[in-house]
Design an enzyme around this catalytic site. Structure first.
Site, PDB file in Angstrom:
ATOM      1  N   GLN A   1      31.697  39.147  43.799  1.00 37.76           N
ATOM      2  CA  GLN A   1      31.543  40.499  44.347  1.00 37.76           C
ATOM      3  C   GLN A   1      30.119  40.725  44.850  1.00 37.76           C
ATOM      4  O   GLN A   1      29.908  41.294  45.927  1.00 37.76           O
ATOM      5  CB  GLN A   1      31.893  41.536  43.269  1.00 37.76           C
ATOM      6  CG  GLN A   1      31.827  42.958  43.781  1.00 37.76           C
ATOM      7  CD  GLN A   1      32.922  43.257  44.791  1.00 37.76           C
ATOM      8  OE1 GLN A   1      34.097  43.016  44.512  1.00 37.76           O
ATOM      9  NE2 GLN A   1      32.555  43.778  45.949  1.00 37.76           N
TER      10      GLN A   1
ATOM     11  N   CYS B   1      32.605  48.215  44.197  1.00 39.92           N
ATOM     12  CA  CYS B   1      33.395  46.981  44.267  1.00 39.92           C
ATOM     13  C   CYS B   1      34.891  47.256  44.346  1.00 39.92           C
ATOM     14  O   CYS B   1      35.642  46.379  44.755  1.00 39.92           O
ATOM     15  CB  CYS B   1      33.065  46.083  43.081  1.00 39.92           C
ATOM     16  SG  CYS B   1      33.520  46.761  41.491  1.00 39.92           S
TER      17      CYS B   1
ATOM     18  N   HIS C   1      30.142  39.243  37.628  1.00 40.86           N
ATOM     19  CA  HIS C   1      31.103  39.254  38.742  1.00 40.86           C
ATOM     20  C   HIS C   1      30.401  38.743  40.004  1.00 40.86           C
ATOM     21  O   HIS C   1      30.166  39.485  40.957  1.00 40.86           O
ATOM     22  CB  HIS C   1      31.633  40.683  38.943  1.00 40.86           C
ATOM     23  CG  HIS C   1      32.857  40.760  39.803  1.00 40.86           C
ATOM     24  ND1 HIS C   1      33.506  39.645  40.294  1.00 40.86           N
ATOM     25  CD2 HIS C   1      33.565  41.835  40.268  1.00 40.86           C
ATOM     26  CE1 HIS C   1      34.556  40.037  41.015  1.00 40.86           C
ATOM     27  NE2 HIS C   1      34.612  41.356  41.021  1.00 40.86           N
TER      28      HIS C   1
ATOM     29  N   ARG D   1      39.441  34.396  36.282  1.00 44.36           N
ATOM     30  CA  ARG D   1      39.074  35.762  35.880  1.00 44.36           C
ATOM     31  C   ARG D   1      39.495  35.922  34.434  1.00 44.36           C
ATOM     32  O   ARG D   1      40.673  35.799  34.103  1.00 44.36           O
ATOM     33  CB  ARG D   1      39.784  36.798  36.760  1.00 44.36           C
ATOM     34  CG  ARG D   1      39.724  38.204  36.171  1.00 44.36           C
ATOM     35  CD  ARG D   1      40.136  39.269  37.136  1.00 44.36           C
ATOM     36  NE  ARG D   1      39.125  39.451  38.167  1.00 44.36           N
ATOM     37  CZ  ARG D   1      39.091  40.479  39.009  1.00 44.36           C
ATOM     38  NH1 ARG D   1      40.014  41.417  38.952  1.00 44.36           N
ATOM     39  NH2 ARG D   1      38.137  40.563  39.916  1.00 44.36           N
TER      40      ARG D   1
ATOM     41  N   ARG E   1      34.652  39.913  50.852  1.00 44.52           N
ATOM     42  CA  ARG E   1      34.991  39.013  49.739  1.00 44.52           C
ATOM     43  C   ARG E   1      35.624  37.745  50.291  1.00 44.52           C
ATOM     44  O   ARG E   1      35.295  36.638  49.887  1.00 44.52           O
ATOM     45  CB  ARG E   1      35.994  39.698  48.782  1.00 44.52           C
ATOM     46  CG  ARG E   1      35.438  40.821  47.931  1.00 44.52           C
ATOM     47  CD  ARG E   1      34.492  40.333  46.868  1.00 44.52           C
ATOM     48  NE  ARG E   1      35.111  39.371  45.960  1.00 44.52           N
ATOM     49  CZ  ARG E   1      35.864  39.688  44.902  1.00 44.52           C
ATOM     50  NH1 ARG E   1      36.072  40.952  44.585  1.00 44.52           N
ATOM     51  NH2 ARG E   1      36.375  38.742  44.123  1.00 44.52           N
TER      52      ARG E   1
ATOM     53  N   ASP F   1      30.328  51.789  39.797  1.00 41.35           N
ATOM     54  CA  ASP F   1      31.565  51.091  39.444  1.00 41.35           C
ATOM     55  C   ASP F   1      32.316  51.982  38.458  1.00 41.35           C
ATOM     56  O   ASP F   1      31.777  52.986  37.977  1.00 41.35           O
ATOM     57  CB  ASP F   1      31.192  49.730  38.815  1.00 41.35           C
ATOM     58  CG  ASP F   1      32.376  48.808  38.552  1.00 41.35           C
ATOM     59  OD1 ASP F   1      33.497  49.118  39.013  1.00 41.35           O
ATOM     60  OD2 ASP F   1      32.182  47.779  37.881  1.00 41.35           O
TER      61      ASP F   1
HETATM   62  N1  NVA Z   1      33.634  46.417  36.182  1.00 43.02           N
HETATM   63  C1  NVA Z   1      35.007  46.329  36.640  1.00 43.02           C
HETATM   64  C2  NVA Z   1      35.080  45.633  37.966  1.00 43.02           C
HETATM   65  C3  NVA Z   1      36.455  45.501  38.533  1.00 43.02           C
HETATM   66  C4  NVA Z   1      36.485  44.707  39.813  1.00 43.02           C
HETATM   67  C5  NVA Z   1      35.839  45.623  35.581  1.00 43.02           C
HETATM   68  O1  NVA Z   1      35.336  44.655  34.995  1.00 43.02           O
HETATM   69  O2  NVA Z   1      36.963  46.046  35.339  1.00 43.02           O
HETATM   70  N1   CP Z   2      36.477  44.175  43.227  1.00 42.98           N
HETATM   71  C1   CP Z   2      37.412  43.380  42.670  1.00 42.98           C
HETATM   72  O1   CP Z   2      37.113  42.322  42.096  1.00 42.98           O
HETATM   73  O2   CP Z   2      38.681  43.823  42.810  1.00 42.98           O
HETATM   74  P1   CP Z   2      39.998  43.294  42.109  1.00 42.98           P
HETATM   75  O3   CP Z   2      39.911  43.652  40.650  1.00 42.98           O
HETATM   76  O4   CP Z   2      41.107  44.023  42.818  1.00 42.98           O
HETATM   77  O5   CP Z   2      40.087  41.804  42.294  1.00 42.98           O
END
Ligand code: NVA
Ligand code: CP
Length: 284
Positions: free
Chosen positions: A110, A239, A107, A80, A267, A199
């Site tokens: 997800q 998500c 992502h 990540r 997930r 989101d």
């Molecule tokens: N769009 C959000 C998703 C978090 C799971 C982010 O990138 O922070």
């Molecule tokens: N939806 C998701 O990826 O959650 P986290 O940021 O908690 O991993």
């Protein structure tokens, strides 16, 4: 779904004994961490958890060198991070498969879980309409990739200035009008949709824009009115983490059309299937 059934029946399913997953987090996570970690243990394997702060990744060791080293010791890597190019540089120098656990641009884990959840609840997603309300972010981009692959449509409504960048590598030239339509008014995007999803207004890494985003996104809160113009049996997904009263009203996310908890649980099941597929080349 066999993997999920076995989990629910407390039946062991350990095809990845002695395999190791390295998880590299340059951004925060709850679901991604727990689902990969619990999932890998359930498959009989183990995990190594690294963050920028407690590894040489935060001290400017070149990403290519980190990839060469880490991938000599583990069987799979999940990352990540910020720019998609970072994960691609890592993958280009890795001996083992690299899973995208979220970048600024995409992502995919997800969206796998979201589509699995849709299919569980409603059957095939082919020909269906998904309404995306909010930021043209990593989730929106990945919905568009999936629409093209699985032949469904995404209605996108974002405030101006926060549109999906359809020139993005990974999207450019790939999305056709059959699979993607934009709407200025979020109500129009939701009309007749089979699934309404949104989101956070401010994704990780964009915190400096928080105040400007709160103002720009005020009319992009998924509320009961938006759900009312979607199909009567439309689902709501997010998500997570969610901010009730910002991108979604409490009434919707905690209401009967919301499947957000199944989405989160799934997930783990889909990522177990993904890991088994990447290492053993089979799907369950
Ligand atoms: N769009 C959000 C998703 C978090 C799971 C982010 O990138 O922070
Ligand atoms: N939806 C998701 O990826 O959650 P986290 O940021 O908690 O991993």
């Amino acid at each position: 779904s066999l993997i999920k059934k076995k989990f629910k029946a407390y039946e062991k399913h350990q095809p990845l004994t002695d395999r190791t997953l390295a998880m590299i987090f340059e951004k925060a996570s709850t679901r991604t961490r727990v689902s990969f970690e619990a999932g890998m243990y359930q498959l009989g394997g183990s995990v190594v958890h690294l963050t920028t702060g407690d590894s040489q990744l935060g001290r400017a060791e070149p990403i290519e060198d980190s990839a060469r080293v880490i991938s000599r010791m583990v069987d799979l890597v999940m990352i990540r991070t910020f720019e998609q190019t970072k994960i691609e540089r890592f993958a280009a120098h890795s001996r083992v498969p690299v899973i995208n656990g979220l970048t600024n641009e995409f992502h995919p884990c997800q969206i796998l879980a979201d589509i699995f959840t849709f299919i569980e609840q409603r059957g095939s997603i082919r020909g269906k309409t998904v309404a995306w309300v909010g930021d043209g972010n990593n989730m929106a981009n990945t919905w568009l990739q999936a629409a093209e692959l699985l032949d469904f449509k995404v209605n996108v409504s974002t405030p101006s200035g926060y549109e999906v960048n359809d020139k993005l590598p990974g999207l450019s030239g790939r999305i056709s009008a059959d699979h993607y339509q934009t709407f200025n008014n979020p109500m129009d995007a939701c009309r007749g949709a089979d699934l309404v999803t949104t989101d956070v207004w401010t994704s990780m890494g964009y915190e400096a824009e928080n105040e400007a985003r709160r103002r720009a996104f005020a009319a992009w809160c998924v509320n009961a009115e938006m759900m009312a113009v979607a199909k009567p049996n439309a689902l709501f997904m997010h998500c997570l983490p969610a901010h009730r009263g910002e991108e979604v009203s409490a009434e919707v996310i905690d209401g009967p059309q919301s499947v957000v908890w199944d989405e989160a649980e799934n997930r783990m099941h889909v990522q177990k299937a993904l890991m088994e597929y990447l290492l053993l080349g089979r799907l369950r």
